[in-house]
Motif scaffolding. Structure first.
Motif, PDB file in Angstrom:
ATOM      1  N   ALA A   3       0.848  -1.182   0.000  1.00 39.20           N
ATOM      2  CA  ALA A   3       0.000   0.000   0.000  1.00 39.20           C
ATOM      3  C   ALA A   3       0.882   1.229   0.000  1.00 39.20           C
ATOM      4  N   GLN A   4       0.399   2.308  -0.637  1.00 39.99           N
ATOM      5  CA  GLN A   4       1.172   3.535  -0.694  1.00 39.99           C
ATOM      6  C   GLN A   4       1.219   4.175   0.686  1.00 39.99           C
ATOM      7  N   THR A   5       2.382   4.649   1.103  1.00 34.97           N
ATOM      8  CA  THR A   5       2.512   5.167   2.454  1.00 34.97           C
ATOM      9  C   THR A   5       2.989   6.608   2.509  1.00 34.97           C
ATOM     10  N   THR A   6       3.181   7.255   1.365  1.00 39.55           N
ATOM     11  CA  THR A   6       3.608   8.642   1.377  1.00 39.55           C
ATOM     12  C   THR A   6       2.440   9.539   1.026  1.00 39.55           C
ATOM     13  N   ARG A  38      -3.263  -2.419   6.294  1.00 33.95           N
ATOM     14  CA  ARG A  38      -1.916  -1.933   6.590  1.00 33.95           C
ATOM     15  C   ARG A  38      -0.894  -2.481   5.598  1.00 33.95           C
ATOM     16  N   PRO A  39       0.102  -1.684   5.264  1.00 32.96           N
ATOM     17  CA  PRO A  39       1.138  -2.156   4.331  1.00 32.96           C
ATOM     18  C   PRO A  39       2.033  -3.203   4.965  1.00 32.96           C
ATOM     19  N   HIS A  40       2.659  -4.006   4.119  1.00 33.80           N
ATOM     20  CA  HIS A  40       3.561  -5.058   4.583  1.00 33.80           C
ATOM     21  C   HIS A  40       4.876  -4.977   3.822  1.00 33.80           C
ATOM     22  N   SER A  41       5.963  -5.260   4.524  1.00 35.39           N
ATOM     23  CA  SER A  41       7.271  -5.277   3.874  1.00 35.39           C
ATOM     24  C   SER A  41       8.273  -5.959   4.800  1.00 35.39           C
ATOM     25  N   PHE A  42       9.330  -6.501   4.200  1.00 34.61           N
ATOM     26  CA  PHE A  42      10.454  -7.030   4.961  1.00 34.61           C
ATOM     27  C   PHE A  42      11.607  -6.024   5.029  1.00 34.61           C
ATOM     28  N   GLU A  43      11.409  -4.844   4.459  1.00 34.72           N
ATOM     29  CA  GLU A  43      12.464  -3.833   4.406  1.00 34.72           C
ATOM     30  C   GLU A  43      12.165  -2.725   5.410  1.00 34.72           C
ATOM     31  N   ARG A 105       4.378 -11.753   7.424  1.00 34.09           N
ATOM     32  CA  ARG A 105       4.658 -10.551   6.660  1.00 34.09           C
ATOM     33  C   ARG A 105       4.930  -9.412   7.627  1.00 34.09           C
ATOM     34  N   GLY A 106       6.009  -8.670   7.416  1.00 32.44           N
ATOM     35  CA  GLY A 106       6.325  -7.556   8.288  1.00 32.44           C
ATOM     36  C   GLY A 106       5.253  -6.483   8.232  1.00 32.44           C
ATOM     37  N   THR A 110       9.732  -2.619  13.339  1.00 31.04           N
ATOM     38  CA  THR A 110      10.439  -3.545  14.217  1.00 31.04           C
ATOM     39  C   THR A 110      10.324  -4.986  13.725  1.00 31.04           C
ATOM     40  N   ALA A 111       9.191  -5.344  13.110  1.00 30.48           N
ATOM     41  CA  ALA A 111       9.066  -6.682  12.532  1.00 30.48           C
ATOM     42  C   ALA A 111      10.010  -6.841  11.340  1.00 30.48           C
TER      43      ALA A 111
END
Length: 401
Positions: A3-6, A38-43, A105-106, A110-111
């Motif tokens: 999801a876009q977060t900016t 909510r967005p998910h990422s490993f970065e 999924r992060g 912190t995840a």
């Protein structure tokens, strides 16, 4: 990121009436409204350091967590030891090695940090149709408040297995932790996360669990120790006929922050879920946070779901934040509901006990024990139940001293 977060660039000023919602939609940015969005990422860089204004951080003392926003180097702040059931500890899992990442999924920085920092994941593997008689105990001991550690733990119960896994946290450290739980078809799994840290420990954790067809998962978060403890469990009832029970118990003292953001997702048909978190608070600055999100998906017909949070404030200067949320995408369900209550002692209960010759101090003790024991007795481990009841007695002795 999914999801876009900016945020969009602010438009030029104008004297005309402006609809902020229309501006946002026109710019292609839709704010996150529910937990499922909510967005998910490993970065970690995809999330950025939180400011405390984000929906999932606004109740958290972000300034006390800044040490957890970067990967631990060196990653040596904890020791792991194993009690009964060490034979179920399998070979560690590198990134990209199944079942690591099968479901996890992060969801926040912190995840994502814990995912990157844990080059090898601890793997608890319960074989198919195995019934493990004794709880599998994983003791996590912090080595010092100035040290850091990142961890990813995978707990996998294969088809029709039965097991209980206890994560026991003691000592002091700054600790980012992911726990990935997979209960495969027909399994019966109990996972207990017990936080008994020293007062200066900092602990954030993302527990994410998937429950397949006809499987049952009981998940406990029990937090007594630590300066800041933020354990956020997610449970997805993905398979038809699956069941999930999420229980929590916290006791916050002066200066402690104990938090859980709970997410129960009914995805499969004829699933059953129950969430009950209870907390007690005492002392100046004692703070607990509970946010409970339940999503009943479009295909989750025949669902039966309920969530509740109860808090007992024992002294002045303590605060409990409690926010239940319920989202339903199908009308074909058996039932769904939520409840939240925060208050002081029940005067009628105290009067009843004192009228029968019980002192006010003893009456208060009995009320608190009766309030919290409900969660303790659901553990099904007599030795651990006795240990926790003794810990509650110790806390009560401190408030009455």
């Amino acid at each position: 990121m999914t999801a876009q977060t900016t945020a969009p660039t602010a438009p030029h000023s104008s004297n005309a009436h402006v609809d902020p919602a229309a501006q946002v939609a026109a710019a292609g940015f839709v704010p996150v409204q529910t937990r499922s969005e909510r967005p998910h990422s490993f970065e970690p860089a995809d999330f950025g350091a939180p400011t405390g204004r984000e929906v999932n951080w606004k109740h958290t003392p972000v300034a006390r967590l800044t040490g957890l926003f970067e990967v631990a180097n060196p990653n040596d702040g904890v020791n792991y030891t194993f009690g009964a059931g060490e034979q179920y500890i399998a070979a560690p899992l590198a990134v990209g090695t199944a079942p690591r990442g099968e479901f996890f999924r992060g969801e926040d920085i912190t995840a994502a940090v814990a995912w990157q920092g844990a080059t090898e994941a601890l793997h608890v593997h319960i074989p198919r149709e195995e019934e493990v008689a004794e709880p599998i105990l994983i003791a996590v001991e912090g080595r010092g408040a100035d040290l850091r550690a990142d961890a990813h733990i995978v707990i996998e119960a294969l088809e029709h297995s039965v097991a209980t896994v206890v994560l026991q946290h003691t000592g002091s450290v700054q600790y980012s932790q992911n726990v990935e739980i997979i209960a495969r078809a027909g399994s019966q799994l109990t996972v207990i996360s017990l936080q008994q840290w020293q007062d200066d420990a900092i602990h954030t954790a993302a527990h994410q669990a998937r429950v397949d067809a006809d499987a049952v998962l009981k998940h406990f978060v029990i937090s007594f120790g630590g300066g800041v403890v933020r354990v956020n469990p997610t449970l997805e009832l993905s398979g038809a006929g699956s069941e999930g029970y999420m229980y929590g118990l916290s006791y916050a003292d002066a200066g402690q922050h104990l938090e859980s953001q709970v997410y129960l997702h009914h995805k499969g048909a004829h699933t059953k879920g129950d969430v009950l978190y209870k907390g007690a608070l005492q002392g100046q600055g004692a703070h607990s946070v509970w946010i409970g999100d339940v999503l009943i998906g479009a295909d989750a017909t025949g669902t039966d779901s309920y969530e509740a949070n109860r808090n007992l404030v024992l002294t002045e200067g303590a605060r409990a934040d409690s926010i239940p949320n319920l989202e339903i995408e199908t009308g074909d369900i058996l039932g769904a509901g939520h409840a939240s209550a925060t208050g002081r002692f029940d005067d009628e209960q105290l009067f009843y006990l004192q009228a029968r010759g019980i002192s006010e101090e003893e009456a208060r003790r009995l009320v608190v024990l009766g309030f919290l024991t409900d969660i303790v007795q659901r553990l099904g481990i007599p030795a651990l139940e006795s240990e926790l009841l003794a810990a509650i007695e110790t806390e009560l002795a401190a408030v009455s001293a």
